[in-house]
Design an enzyme around this catalytic site. Structure first.
Site, PDB file in Angstrom:
ATOM      1  CD  GLU A  59      -2.739  -1.277   0.481  1.00  0.00           C
ATOM      2  OE1 GLU A  59      -3.619  -0.593  -0.184  1.00  0.00           O
ATOM      3  OE2 GLU A  59      -3.836  -2.242   0.175  1.00  0.00           O
TER       4      GLU A  59
ATOM      5  CB  CYS B 186      -2.139   6.907   1.422  1.00  0.00           C
ATOM      6  SG  CYS B 186      -2.963   6.085   1.933  1.00  0.00           S
TER       7      CYS B 186
HETATM    8  P1  NAD Z   1       8.952   5.056   4.625  1.00  0.00           P
HETATM    9  O1  NAD Z   1       8.330   3.808   3.278  1.00  0.00           O
HETATM   10  O2  NAD Z   1       9.365   5.120   4.556  1.00  0.00           O
HETATM   11  O3  NAD Z   1       8.826   3.791   5.717  1.00  0.00           O
HETATM   12  C1  NAD Z   1       7.650   2.964   5.972  1.00  0.00           C
HETATM   13  C2  NAD Z   1       8.000   1.882   6.681  1.00  0.00           C
HETATM   14  O4  NAD Z   1       8.996   1.292   6.564  1.00  0.00           O
HETATM   15  C3  NAD Z   1       8.132   2.293   8.144  1.00  0.00           C
HETATM   16  O5  NAD Z   1       8.446   1.074   9.420  1.00  0.00           O
HETATM   17  C4  NAD Z   1      10.047   1.979   8.049  1.00  0.00           C
HETATM   18  O6  NAD Z   1      11.048   1.803   8.953  1.00  0.00           O
HETATM   19  C5  NAD Z   1       9.369   0.437   7.526  1.00  0.00           C
HETATM   20  N1  NAD Z   1      10.725   0.877   6.687  1.00  0.00           N
HETATM   21  C6  NAD Z   1      11.861   1.789   5.966  1.00  0.00           C
HETATM   22  N2  NAD Z   1      12.691   1.401   5.061  1.00  0.00           N
HETATM   23  C7  NAD Z   1      12.467  -0.681   4.578  1.00  0.00           C
HETATM   24  C8  NAD Z   1      13.194  -1.595   4.132  1.00  0.00           C
HETATM   25  N3  NAD Z   1      14.519  -1.165   3.442  1.00  0.00           N
HETATM   26  N4  NAD Z   1      12.732  -2.579   4.506  1.00  0.00           N
HETATM   27  C9  NAD Z   1      11.456  -2.621   5.261  1.00  0.00           C
HETATM   28  N5  NAD Z   1      10.896  -1.626   5.597  1.00  0.00           N
HETATM   29  C10 NAD Z   1      11.633  -0.338   5.587  1.00  0.00           C
HETATM   30  O7  NAD Z   1       7.359   5.468   4.377  1.00  0.00           O
HETATM   31  P2  NAD Z   1       6.730   6.733   5.446  1.00  0.00           P
HETATM   32  O8  NAD Z   1       7.694   7.977   5.026  1.00  0.00           O
HETATM   33  O9  NAD Z   1       6.647   6.005   6.428  1.00  0.00           O
HETATM   34  O10 NAD Z   1       5.647   6.754   5.252  1.00  0.00           O
HETATM   35  C11 NAD Z   1       4.377   8.008   4.102  1.00  0.00           C
HETATM   36  C12 NAD Z   1       4.521   7.395   2.607  1.00  0.00           C
HETATM   37  O11 NAD Z   1       3.288   6.060   3.039  1.00  0.00           O
HETATM   38  C13 NAD Z   1       3.448   8.010   1.806  1.00  0.00           C
HETATM   39  O12 NAD Z   1       4.383   7.869   0.591  1.00  0.00           O
HETATM   40  C14 NAD Z   1       2.107   7.852   2.191  1.00  0.00           C
HETATM   41  O13 NAD Z   1       1.248   7.765   0.784  1.00  0.00           O
HETATM   42  C15 NAD Z   1       2.292   6.135   2.378  1.00  0.00           C
HETATM   43  N6  NAD Z   1       0.966   5.717   2.569  1.00  0.00           N
HETATM   44  C16 NAD Z   1       0.334   4.986   1.698  1.00  0.00           C
HETATM   45  C17 NAD Z   1      -1.176   4.331   1.890  1.00  0.00           C
HETATM   46  C18 NAD Z   1      -1.794   3.497   1.544  1.00  0.00           C
HETATM   47  O14 NAD Z   1      -2.456   2.606   1.951  1.00  0.00           O
HETATM   48  N7  NAD Z   1      -1.472   2.962   0.399  1.00  0.00           N
HETATM   49  C19 NAD Z   1      -1.021   5.156   3.658  1.00  0.00           C
HETATM   50  C20 NAD Z   1      -0.240   5.663   4.343  1.00  0.00           C
HETATM   51  C21 NAD Z   1       0.484   5.900   4.162  1.00  0.00           C
END
Ligand code: NAD
Length: 468
Positions: A241, A275
């Site tokens: 997502e 999002c």
């Molecule tokens: P992010 O991708 O930086 O981090 C999300 C999670 O992934 C965190 O727990 C982080 O520690 C972990 N993570 C980071 N690198 C990783 C790796 N290499 N392997 C595994 N896990 C890892 O995202 P963010 O900045 O926390 O969130 C914002 C983003 O999330 C925005 O782009 C937003 O649109 C999206 N989002 C999408 C939805 C949806 O349902 N489509 C909902 C909410 C947020």
């Protein structure tokens, strides 16, 4: 200072190393979070694997009872847990408490949701049915904008389907998820649910571990791509997502006064950190001026403050990198000739406060339009030709949500189907139902959450075929 714990194999574990969690309303640390070591994560994965070998995947009644108890406990703690969400995330207190209540409702829905068994043939010669089987250990990795809602959206279907879970929240908002683990400890059989605090690195360890058979991830597109690469190694199932850059297309027949408020909150709820918020607004030139004027008026009236401050309607941006990114995108738009008609500079106070900002006179090729801002800045683009506006709306790698705004709902529904996105609305935005499949087209994701579609993401199909 309160101590937060991992939940590992039914035990609360203080953790050997820690990082500070920042209050976005002050920019200062307010609590420590355990940062899982490899050994701690290893124990969590072993516990989840062990629990999957036990009664859990085979005892549907136990799973339903457990989800019901989790829902009740969460609803009972909504005020306290919401307070923690508000402090670590920044959102207004009532919004945070409603997030927790919504998560409790979602767990209740999962407790009662049927697990489909489909009979394909039963004619006296053959009986062919399709049943669902759990996948094993599921990794639930979540972002920082709706920490509890997002986690519950994964736990409900994962557990109902019979999987066991290791969850890792964002390092920006980990505490409420750890508290949720602590709350559920007495309700969930040991090892079935594990929650570990940790940095991005811990997420990467999880996605690289062969014991994990399913990754349910919500976060950014770049991380989603890394996760898909990691999953390819041993063909883990993934649900991704990811981000969005949702367009809203406003037709000339709208009443600007009637739609402005909905458009405003479609873009700025949770300080734009949704999002599926409106991230690009395309407005027909005949109603452009009144819509911009009405939005500017609303932007000037809204109260921005700490989540825990009374009367606050919009909180700060959750973290410094995101706060800086929003400023950078607005400053860039200004350099490209954009006009900032509301907001445009951080509030003169500590913390990551950036007021609702409206930018006109921009279009494709400007980063604020092309990229996901995920914060309190909205580009407003005038159009003359509807086909051209829909073309611009679709000319993106993203495909999460989109909306059409018109007095003619039937026409709106036709036009909405031309938007390339997982959810297309008419005269509204953001509103997602717990039973509707939620997810993105194109780079906005793979798979769907919620309802029977969400359950299928945590199951494998098995065909049972008997000669009678
Ligand atoms: P992010 O991708 O930086 O981090 C999300 C999670 O992934 C965190 O727990 C982080 O520690 C972990 N993570 C980071 N690198 C990783 C790796 N290499 N392997 C595994 N896990 C890892 O995202 P963010 O900045 O926390 O969130 C914002 C983003 O999330 C925005 O782009 C937003 O649109 C999206 N989002 C999408 C939805 C949806 O349902 N489509 C909902 C909410 C947020």
């Amino acid at each position: 200072m309160k101590t937060f714990h991992h939940l590992i194999g039914g035990e609360l574990v203080a953790g050997r190393r820690h990082f500070a969690v920042i209050d976005p309303a002050t920019g200062a640390p307010f609590a420590d979070c355990p940062d899982a070591t490899r050994e701690e994560l290893d124990r969590a994965l072993a516990a989840a694997e062990g629990a999957f070998a036990g009664a859990w995947p085979h005892d549907e009644a136990l799973r339903r009872r457990t989800l019901g108890a989790m829902s009740e406990a969460l609803a009972g703690q909504a005020d306290a847990l919401g307070r923690l969400v508000s402090q670590e995330q920044g959102k207004p207190l009532t919004h945070a408490q409603n997030e927790v209540r919504g998560a409790a409702r979602l767990l209740r829905i999962c407790a009662e949701e049927p697990i489909p068994v489909e009979v394909l043939r039963d004619d006296g010669k053959l009986r062919v049915t399709v049943v669902r089987k759990p996948l094993g250990v599921a990794a639930a990795i979540t972002p920082w904008n709706y920490p509890i809602a997002t986690l519950a959206g994964k736990l409900g279907p994962a557990l109902l389907a019979g999987n066991t879970v290791v969850a890792k929240p964002s390092p920006f908002t980990p505490l409420s998820s750890l508290e949720l683990g602590t709350l559920f400890r007495a309700l969930v059989p040991a090892g079935v649910l594990n929650v570990v605090g940790g940095s991005d690195e811990v997420g990467a360890w999880m996605t690289g571990d062969p014991r994990v058979r399913k990754i349910s991830f919500t976060g950014s597109v770049p991380t989603g791509k890394k996760i898909m690469r990691a999953a390819a190694e041993d063909l883990k199932r993934v649900t991704l997502e990811l981000g969005g850059n949702d367009p809203a297309v406003v037709l000339p027949d709208v009443d600007p006064a009637a739609v402005a408020e909905r458009l405003f909150w479609g873009a700025f709820t949770n300080s734009g950190q949704i999002c599926v918020a409106i991230k690009r607004l395309y407005v027909h030139e005949t109603v452009y001026q009144p819509i911009v004027a009405a939005l500017t008026e609303l932007a000037g009236r809204v109260t921005m403050g700490a989540g825990l401050e009374a009367g606050s309607e919009l909180g700060p941006i959750n973290n410094r990198p995101q706060f800086e990114r929003v400023q950078e995108l607005v400053d860039d738009a200004r350099r490209q000739g954009g006009k900032v008609v509301a907001g445009g500079a951080p509030l003169p106070r500590a913390g990551y406060f950036y007021p609702p900002t409206l930018v006109t006179d921009v279009g494709a090729g400007v980063r604020l339009v092309d990229e996901e801002q995920f914060g309190t800045a909205l580009p407003i683009i005038a159009y003359r030709d509807l086909d051209d506006a829909l073309g611009q709306a679709n000319r993106t790698h993203y495909g999460l949500g989109g909306s059409v705004w018109t007095a003619d709902v039937a026409r709106g529904l036709e036009l909405a189907q031309r938007l390339e996105c997982g959810t297309a609305w008419v005269n509204q935005h953001i509103n997602t139902g717990a039973l509707a499949p939620f997810g993105g087209m194109k780079w906005s994701g793979i798979g769907r959450e919620n309802g029977r579609w969400g359950l299928d993401e945590f199951s494998d199909l098995q065909v049972l075929s008997a000669r009678l």
